[in-house]
Design a protein around this motif. Structure first.
Motif, PDB file in Angstrom:
ATOM      1  N   ARG A 282      40.389  30.717  46.742  1.00  0.00           N
ATOM      2  CA  ARG A 282      38.958  30.496  46.959  1.00  0.00           C
ATOM      3  C   ARG A 282      38.077  31.468  46.153  1.00  0.00           C
ATOM      4  O   ARG A 282      36.962  31.771  46.544  1.00  0.00           O
ATOM      5  CB  ARG A 282      38.634  30.582  48.436  1.00  0.00           C
ATOM      6  N   ALA A 283      38.623  31.913  45.069  1.00  0.00           N
ATOM      7  CA  ALA A 283      37.840  32.818  44.219  1.00  0.00           C
ATOM      8  C   ALA A 283      36.686  32.046  43.586  1.00  0.00           C
ATOM      9  O   ALA A 283      36.777  30.838  43.379  1.00  0.00           O
ATOM     10  CB  ALA A 283      38.729  33.388  43.128  1.00  0.00           C
ATOM     11  N   PRO A 284      35.597  32.735  43.274  1.00  0.00           N
ATOM     12  CA  PRO A 284      34.437  32.047  42.699  1.00  0.00           C
ATOM     13  C   PRO A 284      34.790  31.427  41.344  1.00  0.00           C
ATOM     14  O   PRO A 284      35.590  31.981  40.581  1.00  0.00           O
ATOM     15  CB  PRO A 284      33.410  33.159  42.500  1.00  0.00           C
ATOM     16  N   THR A 285      34.214  30.298  41.069  1.00  0.00           N
ATOM     17  CA  THR A 285      34.437  29.652  39.784  1.00  0.00           C
ATOM     18  C   THR A 285      33.128  29.625  39.018  1.00  0.00           C
ATOM     19  O   THR A 285      32.057  29.693  39.616  1.00  0.00           O
ATOM     20  CB  THR A 285      34.905  28.205  39.964  1.00  0.00           C
ATOM     21  N   ASP A 286      33.229  29.506  37.725  1.00  0.00           N
ATOM     22  CA  ASP A 286      31.999  29.400  36.953  1.00  0.00           C
ATOM     23  C   ASP A 286      31.672  27.930  36.730  1.00  0.00           C
ATOM     24  O   ASP A 286      32.298  27.037  37.312  1.00  0.00           O
ATOM     25  CB  ASP A 286      32.113  30.182  35.630  1.00  0.00           C
ATOM     26  N   TYR A 287      30.700  27.676  35.892  1.00  0.00           N
ATOM     27  CA  TYR A 287      30.193  26.322  35.716  1.00  0.00           C
ATOM     28  C   TYR A 287      31.292  25.376  35.240  1.00  0.00           C
ATOM     29  O   TYR A 287      31.303  24.199  35.569  1.00  0.00           O
ATOM     30  CB  TYR A 287      29.053  26.368  34.695  1.00  0.00           C
TER      31      TYR A 287
ATOM     32  N   ARG B 197      36.216  27.510  35.974  1.00  0.00           N
ATOM     33  CA  ARG B 197      37.254  28.480  35.655  1.00  0.00           C
ATOM     34  C   ARG B 197      37.163  29.649  36.625  1.00  0.00           C
ATOM     35  O   ARG B 197      36.079  30.023  37.065  1.00  0.00           O
ATOM     36  CB  ARG B 197      37.080  28.988  34.227  1.00  0.00           C
TER      37      ARG B 197
ATOM     38  N   LEU C 157      38.042  33.708  37.229  1.00  0.00           N
ATOM     39  CA  LEU C 157      38.383  34.914  36.471  1.00  0.00           C
ATOM     40  C   LEU C 157      39.823  35.295  36.782  1.00  0.00           C
ATOM     41  O   LEU C 157      40.243  35.227  37.930  1.00  0.00           O
ATOM     42  CB  LEU C 157      37.453  36.067  36.874  1.00  0.00           C
TER      43      LEU C 157
END
Lengths: 987, 252
Positions: free
Chosen positions: A57-62, A65, A67
């Motif tokens: 559940r890590a943040p994703t970019d637009y 993807r 990190l």
């Protein structure tokens, strides 16, 4: 009526919302209260490769993807934690020992907390940037954990709790959470495995104590490092921490006055009772500093250790003016720290006084002289330092003072305190504690200053690393590069990835339909050639000229099209913008761009097709410009000449081909252009330039030659100036707010006062300084028929009175301020050397946008960003020049090694106990001290009004300013350092 | 010194802990001022706005009595409280930025409201900005929409607005768009305010005052339009909730 009140309980988003309220004061002294929202969340990853839960559940970019996770699965172990450990340092650990974290062999898997990052940024911006670049390094594995946004680790400031205590608590909270979180993550994988240990590092005793009470693993930096391999080396790099200092019994004696509080200084500066400026130390006298403030035309003098109050050259300081009866003239004495305080004991002892007896005597003589003479109109206001706004400490290169080392046995691991004598004479000795004193003797050593307390006569620093043997070429070159902050490491992979994949096989596409040809003009049939110094491989510029049917000439300057290869904001561009310029040392070139571009793809080599950015003029036979045009192009250079070669070709009447005719046309036009420029008041300044000839095989310096100026040099120069001016006009017209230009401010009159007076007194010559034209004209009159070099000497001295030219962004200055004083041009920029200067590259981009070849990158629209770039390249430019000069100086020294020769020199400056001589043949300038002339030291009287030093006693002589003297040049080895130095002796 | 927007690349988290596609907390109420014909209170993060609507009514005297061509005339008054920003400041009446804001709002509602139903009359929208933390135009548009609904003035659909920005420090090919900028982000990054009508893709307000690369604009617009749709759902929820309360109140 409905109420605006709302209950937070029913609001579903409430639990994860908090706000941050803090108070800050603005520059003008106003206090502002800032309210920020904080969205607390539970999906901020721990970034350990051990944890699968966070990954999901890590943040994703637009682009969806994630990190990559940073912290290693199998971190290094320690004695107490064989299963491996992650480190969470507190703010003070980074502040005091950033060098340590940058070491390659230790400190991997480090978690940088947001709280800590913010505090570091608050305390020191340079350290913050270093920390950020550490987080980007792949093999160091530094991870920034945003603990303030994670609901489990967010900490509310309690009533009455200081912000520091709150932040410490936040750090401990994060340490605790990490421990528990990893335990859980590891247990999910296998029951038996042990999670990596989380180690907190702090130098704050209170924090350590609290951490231990909470059952966290916490060490002080020193304790932690002691447990690592190669601990002795690393231990030297730790700052004399507060810990150690607190442990010492309180000293009764304070050597220096206390600084004023920041608010007191700010009010003082505002009210005009105090002044702010940059502290500069005289290179001849380490006890004399000066600071230029806007309120006074002349610089303020700061005399003596007590008045300079722990300021180090380069610091931004606040001073208070001393009363008028203490005003003095600048010193007329050479005072070197090395000789005055030779026998100081590096260990702090109670008997230490701020001003040693010798120093006091040296200063007293000064005072006597001032009182005995009528010095009206000469005295300068003096001041004392009352506080430091910003330290500009950097890393200093130097050597260990042999006298200060107690046991020089190499095996001895006993810790001792030694003095480091910096290369830069303006920096005081630095007290360093080390366990490897014996090993460091006779080496070039890099150190940083940590602090300078009131109870210590010298600043305290720590060892960073050793560069190698004194006087070895490698160590000295690296020392130079470090001292002038030149980035000399090889280009990282990310930069090299930006190069064209074809490598050296890259060619201008054959097909004119290729996108690379779009908007380019085909100038391959023009007879273009380049003229450069011999052996030049990065050819920036090429020229051509041909007659037009109407009797005018078409002249073209073609510049390497670097902006085609270096696109804005990619890694290569960033690296180049950081480096700012290529640095030329005698035996080495530190490139701004990777070799492939600089010496091949961009370089306008002969016989091959290259992309270029061309400036084309129609010029009349009288060198008036009819029209100018800019275009991207493709050219094929016919020949690459060296200056001398081109000169021979021009002079050779038998050569009648079109290329030679073109060069002759260029020569003819350049002479006319030059005349015009001189008539407009351009200055012909001089700086001592020599060239070191190296033996071809060993590249050891063999001889020193003064650089020759040929007509072809000025040919190229004239057209480059013309191109720069034309481009400056064009980009200013297109981008009035954000054009990157170069200006050279008119020097204030007071800068010339001393020189004008000297000329008046000694030679009856007048130096008029009301305009650059006046200066140029009066410099032309400064001739001594019997001594041709006299004029050059005066020009060298005049050059030193000038301001330095600088890059700026056009929106930050009024048009009238754009002027380039030295070139007598209204507007100027740098365009012609994009391979070796970043400013030129930016100018290329702006010009390309101005002729609508391509879109302008947003970074070139932003005034703030451009200002940042200008600031950086100004510094880099200056540093590169100084590094180049220092390198020549070093090689001249090497070339003269073991030789003794007698040469002519000229007296440039007179002190009461010595004088400075300039030797044109080698371009060296050195002080001759009376003490070295004869034993015992001869008596002397200085006639300051007439610049005459009369020496009597053990040696009789009379030395005047501008006088031609015979000097004996030899080199000596200094006892204390084992370092070779050029020494001049009067004959 | 607090961190700035360049840290986004370190963790893909923004300055206030949001991800790139998250709205700030939106809280809205309608019918807050009984004395007005329509009113609403709206918070987007720390930007707080009260809006009241009066009218349609006979225009003020001496002002040409309502609109021309048989349409109602829309007037917008924006009042920025002195305490709204960081520093307490009294703004002059003729503040350019406020005048521009008023003009944009007037334009937007003149084309959205069914003004032909009210010839010769004036609709006055008054906005009070109590707190300012970015996305001001978007917040005023949203608040005015709610207040106009409360006043019962017919319009074809919700006019909702939202901002989107772009992380400008990154290489041009992987700059992330950001939804709903707060005050600090607005100062550091380029941004666009987009207002759409209803839940389609019809853009009726678009304001951009900063420079941005052409290639990034499209993603910014997409993100902003998407944000608008989410704002619309929230506002719609507020209106329906209010309606339900009214009906229940009337019955009970």
């Amino acid at each position: 009526m409905t109420s605006l009140k709302r209950s937070y309980v029913t609001d579903s988003s409430a639990p994860n919302l908090s706000s941050k309220v803090y108070v800050r004061s603005t520059r003008s002294g106003k206090v502002q209260k800032i309210v920020r929202e904080l969205y607390l969340r539970q999906d901020i990853p721990c970034s350990s490769k051990l944890c699968s839960k966070c990954l999901s559940r890590a943040p994703t970019d637009y682009n969806n993807r994630v990190l990559p996770f940073v912290l290693s699965e199998r971190p290094e172990g320690t004695k107490s934690a064989p299963q491996g450990h992650y480190v969470i340092p507190d703010t003070n650990a980074f502040i005091s020992a950033m060098d340590l974290f940058e070491v390659e062999s230790a400190f991997h898997d480090v978690i940088v907390l947001q709280t800590v990052l913010e505090e570091v940024k608050n305390r020191s911006l340079p350290l913050y940037h270093r920390l950020i670049s550490l987080t980007k390094s792949e093999d160091k594995r530094f991870y920034v954990f945003f603990n303030e946004f994670r609901s489990e680790t967010y900490v509310n400031r309690e009533h009455g709790e200081s912000i520091n205590d709150r932040n410490d608590r936040a750090v401990r909270m994060a340490v605790k959470w990490y421990g528990e979180h990893l335990q859980e993550a590891v247990r999910m994988r296998s029951k038996s495995a042990k999670a990596p240990m989380i180690v907190m590092l702090s130098d704050d005793r209170d924090n350590l104590r609290k951490a231990k009470a909470e059952k966290l693993v916490a060490y002080s930096l020193r304790d932690y490092v002691s447990g690592l391999e190669n601990a002795t080396l690393l231990l030297d790099m730790i700052t004399e921490g507060q810990e150690a200092r607190q442990g010492k019994p309180e000293k009764s004696e304070m050597f220096y006055p206390e600084y004023y509080s920041l608010s007191k200084m700010l009010t003082g500066v505002k009210a005009g009772t105090m002044h702010q400026g940059i502290f500069n130390v005289s290179p001849y006298n380490y006890l004399e500093g000066s600071v230029h403030v806007s309120a006074f035309e002349r610089s303020l003098l700061i005399l003596g250790r007590e008045n300079s109050n722990r300021a180090v050259s380069g610091d931004v300081i606040v001073v208070e003016i001393l009363s008028k009866d203490q005003w003095k003239t600048p010193s007329t004495k050479i005072i070197e720290e090395e000789t005055v305080n030779k026998d100081d004991n590096p260990d702090e002892e109670d008997g230490e006084a701020v001003i040693t007896e010798r120093e006091r005597r040296a200063l007293q003589e000064e005072v006597k002289r001032v009182h005995s003479k009528n010095v009206e109109g000469r005295s300068q206001p003096t001041a004392r330092v009352v506080g430091v706004i910003k330290r500009n400490w950097r890393q200093y290169v130097g050597h260990i003072d042999r006298g200060s080392v107690k046991t020089s046995a190499k095996q001895s691991r006993a810790q001792q305190t030694v003095f480091l004598v910096p290369m830069d004479k303006r920096i005081p000795k630095i007290r360093v504690r080390t366990r490897q004193a014996g090993e460091l003797l006779g080496k070039r050593v890099l150190v940083t200053i940590d602090s300078w307390d009131r109870d210590s006569r010298y600043p305290v620093g720590h060892f960073v690393r050793s560069l190698g043997e004194l006087e070895s070429k490698e160590a000295e070159t690296e020392a130079l590069l470090l001292e002038y902050d030149v980035q000399y490491r090889p280009f990282p992979k990310t930069v090299l990835d930006c190069l064209p994949s074809e490598g050296h096989d890259w060619k201008v596409p054959a097909s004119v339909d290729d996108p690379g040809w779009k908007g380019r003009r085909d100038l391959r049939d023009l007879l273009v050639c380049s003229i450069d110094p011999p052996g030049c491989v990065d050819i920036d510029d090429a020229l051509h000229a041909r007659p037009l049917p109407n009797g005018n000439f078409e002249v073209g300057v073609h510049i390497a099209d670097v902006s085609h290869f270096v696109k804005p904001n990619n890694a290569m561009d960033k690296e180049a913008s950081m480096r700012g310029t290529t640095v030329y040392l005698v035996d080495k070139r530190i490139d701004m761009l990777p070799m492939l571009l600089g010496t091949d793809l961009c370089s306008l080599k002969p016989y091959v097709e290259r992309y270029a950015f061309s400036v084309l003029w129609e010029i009349t036979a009288d060198a008036d410009i009819v029209k100018s045009e800019f275009t991207k192009s493709v050219i094929r250079s016919r020949e690459a000449f060296a200056y001398e070669q081109a000169q021979i070709r021009i002079d050779d009447k038998s050569q009648q081909d079109d290329l030679t005719k073109g060069i002759r046309t260029l020569m003819m036009l350049s002479k006319k252009l030059n005349k015009k420029r001189m008539d407009a008041g351009a200055l012909n300044l001089a700086s001592p330039e020599v060239r070191v000839e190296a033996e071809s095989e060993t590249s050891d310096p063999a001889d020193v030659k003064v650089k020759k100026m040929l007509d072809t040099n000025s040919l190229v120069e004239e057209f480059m100036l013309l191109a720069n001016i034309s481009v400056a006009r064009k980009i200013y017209e297109a981008f009035p707010q954000t054009a990157l230009l170069r200006r050279h401010a008119a020097p204030p009159k007071t800068n010339f006062e001393e020189l004008a007076n000297q000329l008046q007194v000694k030679r009856g010559l007048e130096l008029r300084t009301d305009s650059s034209k006046a200066v140029a004209d009066s410099l032309d009159t400064c001739v001594d028929p019997s001594e041709p070099f006299f004029n050059t000497l005066i020009r060298i001295m005049a050059t030193r009175c000038m301001m330095s030219a600088e890059y700026f962004c056009s929106g930050t200055q009024a048009y009238s301020e754009f002027r380039h004083y030295g070139l007598a041009s209204e507007i100027y920029t740098h365009f012609t050397s994009p391979i070796r200067r970043y400013a030129d590259l930016e100018a290329h981009r702006q010009l390309a946008a101005a002729i609508e070849y391509e879109q302008l990158d947003p970074s070139l629209h932003s005034k703030a960003k451009l200002e940042g770039i200008c600031k950086n390249i100004n510094v880099r430019h200056r540093n590169a020049q100084m590094a180049g000069r220092a390198s020549v100086e070093y090689y001249v020294g090497q070339a003269l090694k073991g030789r003794v020769c007698d040469e002519e020199g000229f007296v440039m400056k007179i002190f009461s106990n010595g004088f400075v001589v300039f030797v044109p043949k080698f371009g060296i300038e050195s002080a001759i001290k009376l003490r070295d002339l004869a034993v015992p030291e001869p008596e002397s009287t200085l006639d300051y009004e007439n610049y005459i030093l009369t020496i009597s006693g053990s040696k009789n002589a009379k030395v005047e300013l501008f006088q031609k003297v015979k000097v004996r040049i030899s080199d000596v080895q200094e006892e204390s350092t084992g370092k070779r130095k050029i020494k001049l002796g009067l004959l | 010194m607090p961190l700035d927007t360049s840290t986004y690349a370190l963790s893909l988290l923004r300055l206030d802990g949001r991800r790139w596609n998250e709205l700030r907390r939106i809280h809205a109420q309608i019918s807050t001022q009984a004395a007005a014909d329509g009113s609403a209170y709206l918070e987007m993060g720390n930007t707080k706005v009260i809006c009241t609507v009066s009218g349609p009514s006979e225009g003020r005297r001496g002002q040409g009595q309502g609109g021309e061509g048989g349409k109602a005339r829309i007037e917008v008054e924006v009042n920025l409280a002195g305490f709204a920003g960081v520093e307490r400041k009294k703004r002059a009446r003729g503040d350019r930025r406020i005048a521009e804001l008023q003009h944009t709002l007037t334009q937007a509602y003149t084309s959205t409201l069914l003004t032909h139903l009210y010839p010769h009359s004036t609709i006055l929208i008054t906005l009070h900005i109590l707190s300012l933390d970015g996305s001001l135009l978007a917040a005023t548009l949203n608040a005015a929409t709610l207040a106009l609904i409360d006043a019962g003035i017919p319009m074809s659909n919700y006019l909702v607005a939202c901002t989107a920005g772009s992380t400008s420090f990154e290489e041009s090919d992987n700059a992330d768009p950001l939804l709903d900028l707060n005050g600090q982000e607005e100062q550091e990054l380029p941004f666009v305010t987009v207002g759409i009508l209803g839940d389609g893709d019809k853009v009726s307000v678009l304001v951009m005052e900063s420079r941005v690369q052409m290639s990034r604009l499209e993603t910014m617009l997409v993100v902003a339009v998407d944000g608008c749709k989410r704002v619309r759902e929230i506002l719609d929820g507020v209106v329906r909730e209010h309606g339900r309360n009214m009906v229940e109140g009337a019955v009970g």
